[in-house]
Design an enzyme around this catalytic site. Sequence first.
Site, mmCIF file in Angstrom:
data_model
loop_
_atom_site.group_PDB
_atom_site.id
_atom_site.type_symbol
_atom_site.label_atom_id
_atom_site.label_comp_id
_atom_site.label_asym_id
_atom_site.label_seq_id
_atom_site.Cartn_x
_atom_site.Cartn_y
_atom_site.Cartn_z
ATOM 1 N N HIS A 134 20.094 0.014 15.312
ATOM 2 C CA HIS A 134 21.292 0.730 14.841
ATOM 3 C C HIS A 134 21.196 0.830 13.301
ATOM 4 O O HIS A 134 21.930 0.160 12.572
ATOM 5 C CB HIS A 134 22.549 -0.033 15.271
ATOM 6 C CG HIS A 134 23.821 0.735 15.166
ATOM 7 N ND1 HIS A 134 23.877 2.051 14.724
ATOM 8 C CD2 HIS A 134 25.110 0.387 15.425
ATOM 9 C CE1 HIS A 134 25.139 2.450 14.733
ATOM 10 N NE2 HIS A 134 25.904 1.469 15.149
ATOM 11 N N ARG A 184 30.713 3.346 6.647
ATOM 12 C CA ARG A 184 29.840 4.173 7.487
ATOM 13 C C ARG A 184 29.880 5.614 6.989
ATOM 14 O O ARG A 184 28.854 6.276 6.869
ATOM 15 C CB ARG A 184 30.316 4.129 8.957
ATOM 16 C CG ARG A 184 30.123 2.802 9.663
ATOM 17 C CD ARG A 184 28.657 2.477 9.903
ATOM 18 N NE ARG A 184 27.969 3.525 10.636
ATOM 19 C CZ ARG A 184 27.957 3.635 11.970
ATOM 20 N NH1 ARG A 184 28.557 2.747 12.713
ATOM 21 N NH2 ARG A 184 27.289 4.626 12.558
ATOM 22 N N CYS A 219 30.279 -5.260 13.212
ATOM 23 C CA CYS A 219 30.071 -3.799 13.209
ATOM 24 C C CYS A 219 31.174 -3.073 13.967
ATOM 25 O O CYS A 219 31.349 -1.869 13.769
ATOM 26 C CB CYS A 219 28.705 -3.464 13.781
ATOM 27 S SG CYS A 219 28.428 -4.148 15.424
ATOM 28 N N GLN A 223 24.247 1.614 10.849
ATOM 29 C CA GLN A 223 25.191 0.504 10.711
ATOM 30 C C GLN A 223 24.742 -0.445 9.605
ATOM 31 O O GLN A 223 25.491 -0.783 8.697
ATOM 32 C CB GLN A 223 25.293 -0.259 12.047
ATOM 33 C CG GLN A 223 26.236 -1.432 11.994
ATOM 34 C CD GLN A 223 27.680 -0.984 11.822
ATOM 35 O OE1 GLN A 223 28.164 -0.153 12.579
ATOM 36 N NE2 GLN A 223 28.368 -1.505 10.811
ATOM 37 N N ASP A 244 28.635 -9.589 16.585
ATOM 38 C CA ASP A 244 28.765 -8.355 17.371
ATOM 39 C C ASP A 244 29.127 -8.793 18.790
ATOM 40 O O ASP A 244 29.044 -9.986 19.126
ATOM 41 C CB ASP A 244 27.424 -7.597 17.315
ATOM 42 C CG ASP A 244 27.471 -6.219 17.975
ATOM 43 O OD1 ASP A 244 28.573 -5.751 18.327
ATOM 44 O OD2 ASP A 244 26.387 -5.616 18.145
ATOM 45 N N ARG A 304 22.785 9.301 19.732
ATOM 46 C CA ARG A 304 23.057 7.928 20.212
ATOM 47 C C ARG A 304 22.705 7.898 21.686
ATOM 48 O O ARG A 304 23.256 8.664 22.485
ATOM 49 C CB ARG A 304 24.527 7.562 20.019
ATOM 50 C CG ARG A 304 24.925 6.340 20.828
ATOM 51 C CD ARG A 304 26.280 5.806 20.510
ATOM 52 N NE ARG A 304 26.302 5.186 19.203
ATOM 53 C CZ ARG A 304 27.266 4.364 18.777
ATOM 54 N NH1 ARG A 304 28.276 4.067 19.582
ATOM 55 N NH2 ARG A 304 27.232 3.845 17.577
HETATM 56 N N1 NVA Z 1 25.540 -3.941 20.005
HETATM 57 C C1 NVA Z 1 26.622 -3.010 20.222
HETATM 58 C C2 NVA Z 1 26.908 -2.256 18.969
HETATM 59 C C3 NVA Z 1 28.044 -1.287 19.055
HETATM 60 C C4 NVA Z 1 28.244 -0.529 17.801
HETATM 61 C C5 NVA Z 1 26.261 -2.069 21.357
HETATM 62 O O1 NVA Z 1 25.116 -1.606 21.397
HETATM 63 O O2 NVA Z 1 27.117 -1.793 22.201
HETATM 64 N N1 CP Z 2 29.855 0.315 14.913
HETATM 65 C C1 CP Z 2 29.723 1.432 15.648
HETATM 66 O O1 CP Z 2 28.656 2.056 15.694
HETATM 67 O O2 CP Z 2 30.858 1.801 16.297
HETATM 68 P P1 CP Z 2 31.004 2.944 17.399
HETATM 69 O O3 CP Z 2 30.333 2.457 18.650
HETATM 70 O O4 CP Z 2 32.483 3.123 17.556
HETATM 71 O O5 CP Z 2 30.329 4.185 16.879
#
Ligand code: NVA
Ligand code: CP
Length: 314
Positions: free
Chosen positions: A130, A290, A262, A133, A222, A103
């Site tokens: 993502h 997930r 999400c 997800q 989101d 990530r």
């Molecule tokens: N769009 C959000 C998703 C978190 C799972 C982010 O990138 O922070």
């Molecule tokens: N939805 C998701 O990816 O959550 P986290 O940022 O907690 O991993």
Amino acid sequence: MKRDLCTILDLTAQEVQSLIARARQMKRDWTTGTLGPSLAGRVLGLIFVKPSTRTRVSFEAAMYRLGGHCITMTERDTQIGRKESMADTARVLSRYVDGIMIRTYRHEDVEELARFATIPVINGLTDLFHPCQVLSDLLTIEEHRGSLDGLHVAWIGDGNNVANSWINASIRLGFTLHLACPPGYEPDAGTLARSRSVGRGKVVLTTDPFEAVAAADILYTDVWASMGQESEEAARKTVFASYQISTRLLEAAPPHARVMHCLPAHRGDEITDDVMDGPRSIVFDQAENRMHLQMALMEWMMSPLAFESALAQA
Ligand code: NVA
Ligand code: CP
């Protein structure tokens, strides 16, 4: 051939369907206590440059339940934080572990890791996509709706990484995606252009959330400011004020429509408490799935024979 998941477009439609089918089997076996250790002896390296709750814990728990082991690293406690290249990191980790999940910010870093690793690489979120997800969200929708045929998903809010992965899912599976985003906050232009050129799957862009939800099976939102956009948070609250999933918006959708997020959620911003905690919200089923989808994904990548033979027995 090693398989990577940088984006959903790395998968065929058949592969997406197989992953969902195997995830359903594994969820059932997990529930009945009959899940086999199909990843015994395997090791997954997890690299987090951005924080996480669900992605980290669901991958670690999934790997543990399948008999394998995870090594979780952050940028700070590896040489990545001191600028060791993705290519060299990939070459070295490939000598130790059986798969890598990462990530991070730059999507190109995941692509570089995948290019130089001789083991599978999974994108656990970048600024652009993502995929884990949205793959697990498809499992959740199939469970609640019975099928993905004729699906209409309405995305309300920022055209961010999760929205871009929804576009890719629509390209692969051919369902209709309505995106309601404020002007200037549309999804990635290249991803949108691809969906138009492929012609499969219908992506409808609007600025009006009420128009987007009119025929929707799923309302999805989101956060308004993603990780890395913290400095824009205050300004975005103004821009996105009318892009909230509230009871009023939900009432404009068909009565069978369900609400997804999400997570993590900023309650009171992109979603109200009453909707998130209400009977039409499936956000926590979504979070649970997930783990199940990632069990299937890791088995497919790291133990493909076990994956194929389990699916064939279904
Ligand atoms: N769009 C959000 C998703 C978190 C799972 C982010 O990138 O922070
Ligand atoms: N939805 C998701 O990816 O959550 P986290 O940022 O907690 O991993």
